[in-house]
Design a protein around this motif. Structure first.
Motif, PDB file in Angstrom:
ATOM      1  N   PHE A   1     -80.237 -80.895  73.724  1.00  0.00           N
ATOM      2  CA  PHE A   1     -80.315 -79.436  73.617  1.00  0.00           C
ATOM      3  C   PHE A   1     -80.498 -78.977  72.168  1.00  0.00           C
ATOM      4  O   PHE A   1     -81.225 -78.015  71.913  1.00  0.00           O
ATOM      5  N   SER A   2     -79.880 -79.656  71.217  1.00  0.00           N
ATOM      6  CA  SER A   2     -80.055 -79.253  69.816  1.00  0.00           C
ATOM      7  C   SER A   2     -81.518 -79.379  69.395  1.00  0.00           C
ATOM      8  O   SER A   2     -82.016 -78.598  68.586  1.00  0.00           O
ATOM      9  N   LYS A   3     -82.221 -80.344  69.967  1.00  0.00           N
ATOM     10  CA  LYS A   3     -83.647 -80.512  69.683  1.00  0.00           C
ATOM     11  C   LYS A   3     -84.448 -79.356  70.289  1.00  0.00           C
ATOM     12  O   LYS A   3     -85.409 -78.888  69.688  1.00  0.00           O
ATOM     13  N   ILE A   4     -84.030 -78.890  71.473  1.00  0.00           N
ATOM     14  CA  ILE A   4     -84.698 -77.739  72.099  1.00  0.00           C
ATOM     15  C   ILE A   4     -84.595 -76.523  71.184  1.00  0.00           C
ATOM     16  O   ILE A   4     -85.588 -75.823  70.958  1.00  0.00           O
ATOM     17  N   ILE A   5     -83.414 -76.291  70.639  1.00  0.00           N
ATOM     18  CA  ILE A   5     -83.222 -75.160  69.724  1.00  0.00           C
ATOM     19  C   ILE A   5     -84.117 -75.317  68.503  1.00  0.00           C
ATOM     20  O   ILE A   5     -84.765 -74.369  68.062  1.00  0.00           O
ATOM     21  N   SER A   6     -84.204 -76.524  67.981  1.00  0.00           N
ATOM     22  CA  SER A   6     -85.051 -76.791  66.819  1.00  0.00           C
ATOM     23  C   SER A   6     -86.533 -76.545  67.134  1.00  0.00           C
ATOM     24  O   SER A   6     -87.257 -75.927  66.344  1.00  0.00           O
ATOM     25  N   ILE A   7     -86.986 -77.019  68.288  1.00  0.00           N
ATOM     26  CA  ILE A   7     -88.377 -76.813  68.713  1.00  0.00           C
ATOM     27  C   ILE A   7     -88.659 -75.318  68.861  1.00  0.00           C
ATOM     28  O   ILE A   7     -89.661 -74.815  68.353  1.00  0.00           O
ATOM     29  N   PHE A   8     -87.762 -74.623  69.540  1.00  0.00           N
ATOM     30  CA  PHE A   8     -87.941 -73.192  69.776  1.00  0.00           C
ATOM     31  C   PHE A   8     -87.980 -72.434  68.448  1.00  0.00           C
ATOM     32  O   PHE A   8     -88.813 -71.545  68.260  1.00  0.00           O
ATOM     33  N   THR A   9     -87.114 -72.804  67.514  1.00  0.00           N
ATOM     34  CA  THR A   9     -87.070 -72.148  66.200  1.00  0.00           C
ATOM     35  C   THR A   9     -88.357 -72.376  65.425  1.00  0.00           C
ATOM     36  O   THR A   9     -88.894 -71.453  64.802  1.00  0.00           O
ATOM     37  N   GLU A  10     -88.872 -73.598  65.463  1.00  0.00           N
ATOM     38  CA  GLU A  10     -90.123 -73.883  64.749  1.00  0.00           C
ATOM     39  C   GLU A  10     -91.301 -73.141  65.371  1.00  0.00           C
ATOM     40  O   GLU A  10     -92.155 -72.601  64.662  1.00  0.00           O
ATOM     41  N   ILE A  11     -91.328 -73.092  66.694  1.00  0.00           N
ATOM     42  CA  ILE A  11     -92.386 -72.335  67.372  1.00  0.00           C
ATOM     43  C   ILE A  11     -92.306 -70.867  66.972  1.00  0.00           C
ATOM     44  O   ILE A  11     -93.312 -70.243  66.633  1.00  0.00           O
ATOM     45  N   TYR A  12     -91.097 -70.316  66.974  1.00  0.00           N
ATOM     46  CA  TYR A  12     -90.913 -68.908  66.593  1.00  0.00           C
ATOM     47  C   TYR A  12     -91.421 -68.667  65.168  1.00  0.00           C
ATOM     48  O   TYR A  12     -92.111 -67.675  64.915  1.00  0.00           O
ATOM     49  N   ALA A  13     -91.105 -69.565  64.254  1.00  0.00           N
ATOM     50  CA  ALA A  13     -91.555 -69.407  62.863  1.00  0.00           C
ATOM     51  C   ALA A  13     -93.076 -69.327  62.791  1.00  0.00           C
ATOM     52  O   ALA A  13     -93.638 -68.522  62.042  1.00  0.00           O
ATOM     53  N   HIS A  14     -93.761 -70.125  63.593  1.00  0.00           N
ATOM     54  CA  HIS A  14     -95.224 -70.083  63.613  1.00  0.00           C
ATOM     55  C   HIS A  14     -95.729 -68.813  64.289  1.00  0.00           C
ATOM     56  O   HIS A  14     -96.746 -68.254  63.880  1.00  0.00           O
ATOM     57  N   LEU A  15     -95.025 -68.359  65.306  1.00  0.00           N
ATOM     58  CA  LEU A  15     -95.439 -67.143  66.014  1.00  0.00           C
ATOM     59  C   LEU A  15     -95.440 -65.930  65.103  1.00  0.00           C
ATOM     60  O   LEU A  15     -96.316 -65.077  65.188  1.00  0.00           O
ATOM     61  N   VAL A  16     -94.425 -65.843  64.234  1.00  0.00           N
ATOM     62  CA  VAL A  16     -94.285 -64.660  63.384  1.00  0.00           C
ATOM     63  C   VAL A  16     -94.843 -64.870  61.977  1.00  0.00           C
ATOM     64  O   VAL A  16     -94.715 -63.999  61.125  1.00  0.00           O
ATOM     65  N   GLY A  17     -95.469 -66.031  61.748  1.00  0.00           N
ATOM     66  CA  GLY A  17     -96.104 -66.275  60.456  1.00  0.00           C
ATOM     67  C   GLY A  17     -95.123 -66.566  59.346  1.00  0.00           C
ATOM     68  O   GLY A  17     -95.399 -66.288  58.180  1.00  0.00           O
ATOM     69  N   ASP A  18     -93.981 -67.135  59.694  1.00  0.00           N
ATOM     70  CA  ASP A  18     -92.957 -67.426  58.699  1.00  0.00           C
ATOM     71  C   ASP A  18     -93.045 -68.876  58.219  1.00  0.00           C
ATOM     72  O   ASP A  18     -92.054 -69.494  57.888  1.00  0.00           O
ATOM     73  N   VAL A  19     -94.251 -69.417  58.203  1.00  0.00           N
ATOM     74  CA  VAL A  19     -94.458 -70.797  57.783  1.00  0.00           C
ATOM     75  C   VAL A  19     -95.517 -70.808  56.698  1.00  0.00           C
ATOM     76  O   VAL A  19     -96.593 -70.234  56.868  1.00  0.00           O
ATOM     77  N   ASP A  20     -95.192 -71.447  55.595  1.00  0.00           N
ATOM     78  CA  ASP A  20     -96.160 -71.593  54.511  1.00  0.00           C
ATOM     79  C   ASP A  20     -97.060 -72.772  54.838  1.00  0.00           C
ATOM     80  O   ASP A  20     -96.591 -73.919  54.883  1.00  0.00           O
TER      81      ASP A  20
END
Length: 97
Positions: A73-92
């Motif tokens: 489950f901790s990996k699911i949270i990590s995956i979801f967080t990384e996807i969210y960062a890409h969705l909102v453009g918060d990734v350099d």
């Protein structure tokens, strides 16, 4: 446009690298719909199922069942967080991991 790569286990317990489709604006809209549905959901199980379905829908070869059976489950949270960062453009895009 970006893809998110993550590692999950397969049925043999081996680590397998998976990748989302290219994340587009339509996926951000899907995320907003998801968040609205989660706010209205009465059960934590329903909320989790919706999050897992969202992740699986972004991938060509990942199912909700894969995420449930082979992913911590901790990996699911990590995956979801990384996807969210890409969705909102918060990734350099120049940032190296």
């Amino acid at each position: 446009m970006a893809k998110v790569q993550f590692t999950i286990k397969n049925e043999k317990g081996e680590d397998v690298v998976k990748s989302t489709k290219t994340i587009l604006t339509e996926h951000y809209r899907d995320y907003l719909i998801l968040m609205d549905a989660i706010e209205k959901a009465e059960s934590e199980v329903v909320k989790l199922d919706k999050q897992l379905q969202f992740i699986a829908n972004l991938c060509d070869d990942v199912t909700v069942e894969d995420l449930l059976k082979y992913t911590d489950f901790s990996k699911i949270i990590s995956i979801f967080t990384e996807i969210y960062a890409h969705l909102v453009g918060d990734v350099d895009p120049k940032e190296k991991k």
